[in-house]
Design a protein around this motif. Structure first.
Motif, PDB file in Angstrom:
ATOM      1  N   ARG A 127     -21.665 -30.130  68.045  1.00 17.22           N
ATOM      2  CA  ARG A 127     -20.326 -29.710  67.613  1.00 17.22           C
ATOM      3  C   ARG A 127     -20.398 -28.491  66.705  1.00 17.22           C
ATOM      4  O   ARG A 127     -19.663 -27.515  66.876  1.00 17.22           O
ATOM      5  N   ALA A 128     -21.299 -28.546  65.741  1.00 18.48           N
ATOM      6  CA  ALA A 128     -21.447 -27.413  64.818  1.00 18.48           C
ATOM      7  C   ALA A 128     -21.887 -26.159  65.567  1.00 18.48           C
ATOM      8  O   ALA A 128     -21.419 -25.055  65.288  1.00 18.48           O
ATOM      9  N   GLY A 135     -15.627 -31.468  71.749  1.00 17.42           N
ATOM     10  CA  GLY A 135     -15.323 -30.134  72.248  1.00 17.42           C
ATOM     11  C   GLY A 135     -16.554 -29.344  72.645  1.00 17.42           C
ATOM     12  O   GLY A 135     -16.459 -28.288  73.259  1.00 17.42           O
ATOM     13  N   GLN A 160     -16.796 -31.212  57.456  1.00 13.12           N
ATOM     14  CA  GLN A 160     -17.449 -29.916  57.714  1.00 13.12           C
ATOM     15  C   GLN A 160     -16.868 -28.834  56.805  1.00 13.12           C
ATOM     16  O   GLN A 160     -17.603 -28.030  56.224  1.00 13.12           O
ATOM     17  N   GLU A 218     -13.883 -20.345  70.949  1.00 12.36           N
ATOM     18  CA  GLU A 218     -13.788 -21.456  71.894  1.00 12.36           C
ATOM     19  C   GLU A 218     -13.707 -22.816  71.208  1.00 12.36           C
ATOM     20  O   GLU A 218     -13.149 -23.763  71.745  1.00 12.36           O
ATOM     21  N   ASN A 219     -14.320 -22.941  70.032  1.00 15.22           N
ATOM     22  CA  ASN A 219     -14.362 -24.235  69.343  1.00 15.22           C
ATOM     23  C   ASN A 219     -13.920 -24.045  67.905  1.00 15.22           C
ATOM     24  O   ASN A 219     -14.741 -23.901  67.007  1.00 15.22           O
ATOM     25  N   ARG A 220     -12.636 -24.057  67.675  1.00 17.26           N
ATOM     26  CA  ARG A 220     -12.126 -23.748  66.346  1.00 17.26           C
ATOM     27  C   ARG A 220     -12.013 -24.980  65.455  1.00 17.26           C
ATOM     28  O   ARG A 220     -11.799 -24.865  64.254  1.00 17.26           O
ATOM     29  N   SER A 221     -12.117 -26.183  66.026  1.00 15.61           N
ATOM     30  CA  SER A 221     -11.791 -27.389  65.271  1.00 15.61           C
ATOM     31  C   SER A 221     -12.924 -27.844  64.357  1.00 15.61           C
ATOM     32  O   SER A 221     -13.990 -28.253  64.814  1.00 15.61           O
ATOM     33  N   LEU A 222     -12.701 -27.767  63.050  1.00 16.19           N
ATOM     34  CA  LEU A 222     -13.639 -28.294  62.057  1.00 16.19           C
ATOM     35  C   LEU A 222     -13.000 -29.513  61.423  1.00 16.19           C
ATOM     36  O   LEU A 222     -11.806 -29.503  61.121  1.00 16.19           O
ATOM     37  N   LEU A 274     -18.744 -26.467  53.788  1.00 15.43           N
ATOM     38  CA  LEU A 274     -18.787 -25.011  53.769  1.00 15.43           C
ATOM     39  C   LEU A 274     -18.141 -24.440  52.507  1.00 15.43           C
ATOM     40  O   LEU A 274     -18.653 -23.484  51.916  1.00 15.43           O
ATOM     41  N   PRO A 301     -14.250 -18.852  59.354  1.00 16.38           N
ATOM     42  CA  PRO A 301     -14.470 -18.214  60.651  1.00 16.38           C
ATOM     43  C   PRO A 301     -15.205 -19.161  61.596  1.00 16.38           C
ATOM     44  O   PRO A 301     -16.136 -19.856  61.197  1.00 16.38           O
ATOM     45  N   THR A 302     -14.750 -19.229  62.830  1.00 19.36           N
ATOM     46  CA  THR A 302     -15.409 -20.058  63.850  1.00 19.36           C
ATOM     47  C   THR A 302     -15.443 -19.272  65.147  1.00 19.36           C
ATOM     48  O   THR A 302     -14.816 -18.223  65.259  1.00 19.36           O
ATOM     49  N   SER A 303     -16.152 -19.810  66.118  1.00 17.15           N
ATOM     50  CA  SER A 303     -16.111 -19.230  67.454  1.00 17.15           C
ATOM     51  C   SER A 303     -14.705 -19.440  68.022  1.00 17.15           C
ATOM     52  O   SER A 303     -14.009 -20.393  67.675  1.00 17.15           O
ATOM     53  N   VAL A 358     -24.053 -27.444  60.220  1.00 20.67           N
ATOM     54  CA  VAL A 358     -22.800 -26.714  59.976  1.00 20.67           C
ATOM     55  C   VAL A 358     -23.071 -25.446  59.168  1.00 20.67           C
ATOM     56  O   VAL A 358     -22.582 -24.363  59.488  1.00 20.67           O
ATOM     57  N   TYR A 375     -22.686 -21.713  60.551  1.00 18.87           N
ATOM     58  CA  TYR A 375     -21.716 -20.854  59.856  1.00 18.87           C
ATOM     59  C   TYR A 375     -22.353 -19.539  59.415  1.00 18.87           C
ATOM     60  O   TYR A 375     -21.805 -18.462  59.628  1.00 18.87           O
ATOM     61  N   GLY A 385     -21.186 -25.402  68.673  1.00 24.12           N
ATOM     62  CA  GLY A 385     -20.000 -24.892  69.369  1.00 24.12           C
ATOM     63  C   GLY A 385     -19.033 -24.195  68.418  1.00 24.12           C
ATOM     64  O   GLY A 385     -18.465 -23.154  68.751  1.00 24.12           O
ATOM     65  N   ASN A 386     -18.891 -24.751  67.227  1.00 27.30           N
ATOM     66  CA  ASN A 386     -17.978 -24.135  66.258  1.00 27.30           C
ATOM     67  C   ASN A 386     -18.403 -22.719  65.892  1.00 27.30           C
ATOM     68  O   ASN A 386     -17.564 -21.881  65.568  1.00 27.30           O
ATOM     69  N   PHE A 387     -19.707 -22.486  65.919  1.00 32.13           N
ATOM     70  CA  PHE A 387     -20.179 -21.217  65.371  1.00 32.13           C
ATOM     71  C   PHE A 387     -20.907 -20.352  66.403  1.00 32.13           C
ATOM     72  O   PHE A 387     -21.664 -19.461  66.055  1.00 32.13           O
ATOM     73  N   GLY A 388     -20.640 -20.621  67.689  1.00 31.50           N
ATOM     74  CA  GLY A 388     -21.073 -19.678  68.714  1.00 31.50           C
ATOM     75  C   GLY A 388     -22.518 -19.817  69.171  1.00 31.50           C
ATOM     76  O   GLY A 388     -23.059 -18.887  69.751  1.00 31.50           O
TER      77      GLY A 388
END
Lengths: 246, 246
Positions: free
Chosen positions: B25-26, B55, A151, A143-147, A155, A139-141, B154, B158, B28-31
């Motif tokens: 980056r991390a 991003g 990374q 807006e920024n899905r790219s892992l 996880l 699961p990601t936000s 990360v 997460y 942004g990935n997770f809000g």
């Protein structure tokens, strides 16, 4: 569970040595040890992989190389593939936490499970995904899905370790919280001081004011020793005040 | 919860721009979106931070700079510090999952929470830890405890996202699993074929053999449409077999 039945990690056509090393590092951090590489782009061995492994060099040196994904899967019973984008395919999709709970069960039953990661740029090809039983989506936000693969491996490894119930023991609540009688002693002492100092002034407001004060102090969760220290401090304050008045 | 009450991330004396970018980056990935830097070693702005943000460049450009940790904490109610090594200090220590459940509650109550990371090489100094309420320790394998700041961010991000219950909806179970009556039709058809083909041969073994077969097929969790497809395939096999015999 015997260590040799931990899940194996399979990297399909991994591109950069640095990423192979970062995956190995994450594996070492979270108790995974068997790494398989299917057709690594830059050949093998790869010095950059060793450089990035940071303490997990043995995972790199013990990695096994296969000509393709199917060969790397020869003894695998169940494969879970981490995919970034949703696939238009009839495959179960689960989150890492669900996946690791399932995999822990499968591994304990003696099944060999593979955690599969695709090439960095493109992800797994559909024909490789077809060989996998379940897809894992992190699961990601929105807006920024790219892992990146490093990374993702962190996880996945972390959730694997968390699913091994006997290792989740790093929590430490404060030891030796003072029992109520210690607090009672502190409160009696303090209330005596405050009454004597006419702190509460308006009598009918005292109850609420004093409750609030006690609640504030209780939230500190002092140990018995700390309560005694605090009482000593109060006494010191109080006696100085008397001294000033005299 | 208003977005501006998400936790803020504070990096105390961060050293490498690349790591600041990886943390962004991390985030942004997770809000997470609000980044504060207390006394970054190489000054600010730092082009390497932007490069690594992938991003999440806006988090870098909107980052705020403070002369020290205390200044960065001016409006923070509760601070959770991620620490690698155990500290000889009377602080609560919790795992990321517990921390994020707590922080979600604190944030919903209107408290501003900080997620604090120390300098890469040394970690937080004891006087900085003193300002924090709770320590977060990420569980790792005993043999490889070292996580870098990018890995830690990360995992923390997460777990923050996972704790926001409304976002954990990426699971997709297979849709439209065939109801039992569809399976019954398939099994009747197949049993008829197998009986006719004298597949079971030894009568008293048939029950177990047939149960095993049904169990195998049921585990595939076919949809109703797929059951029909499967039945068509069986019919095709069977009719070809008859054709061969004739």
């Amino acid at each position: 569970m015997p260590k040799n039945n931990h899940p194996v990690v399979i990297l399909v056509q991994p591109q950069m040595g640095e990423n192979i090393g970062a995956v190995a590092r994450a594996m070492g951090n979270f108790g995974l040890s068997e790494l398989r590489l299917a057709a690594p782009r830059d050949g093998w061995p790869n010095p950059k992989a060793v450089e990035m492994a940071a303490g997990a060099e043995s995972i790199i040196t013990n990695a096994t190389i296969y000509p393709d994904f199917m060969a790397a899967m020869h003894d695998v019973h169940l494969a879970y593939a981490t995919t970034a984008r949703p696939r238009d395919m009839e495959k179960r999709v689960v989150e890492p936490r669900t996946a690791m709970a399932e995999i822990t069960g499968h591994s304990a039953s003696g099944n060999k499970v593979a955690l599969v990661f695709g090439p960095e740029r493109t992800g797994l090809a559909n024909e490789d995904i077809t060989l996998c039983d379940t897809l894992i989506t992190i699961p990601t936000s929105e807006e920024n899905r790219s892992l990146n693969i490093a990374q993702s491996a962190v996880l996945i490894g972390y959730e694997w370790l968390c699913a091994q119930s006997d290792v989740m023991q790093v929590t430490r609540e404060l030891p030796d919280i003072a029992p109520q009688e210690e607090w009672h002693g502190l409160f009696s002492q303090l209330e005596g001081y405050l009454d004597a100092a006419d702190y509460f002034r308006v009598v009918h407001k005292k109850q609420v004011m004093w409750q609030n004060l006690q609640n504030m102090l209780l939230r500190s969760r002092l140990s018995a020793q700390e309560v005694r220290t605090f009482r000593g401090m109060l006494r010191a304050l109080w006696e100085r005040r008397l001294g000033e008045k005299s």
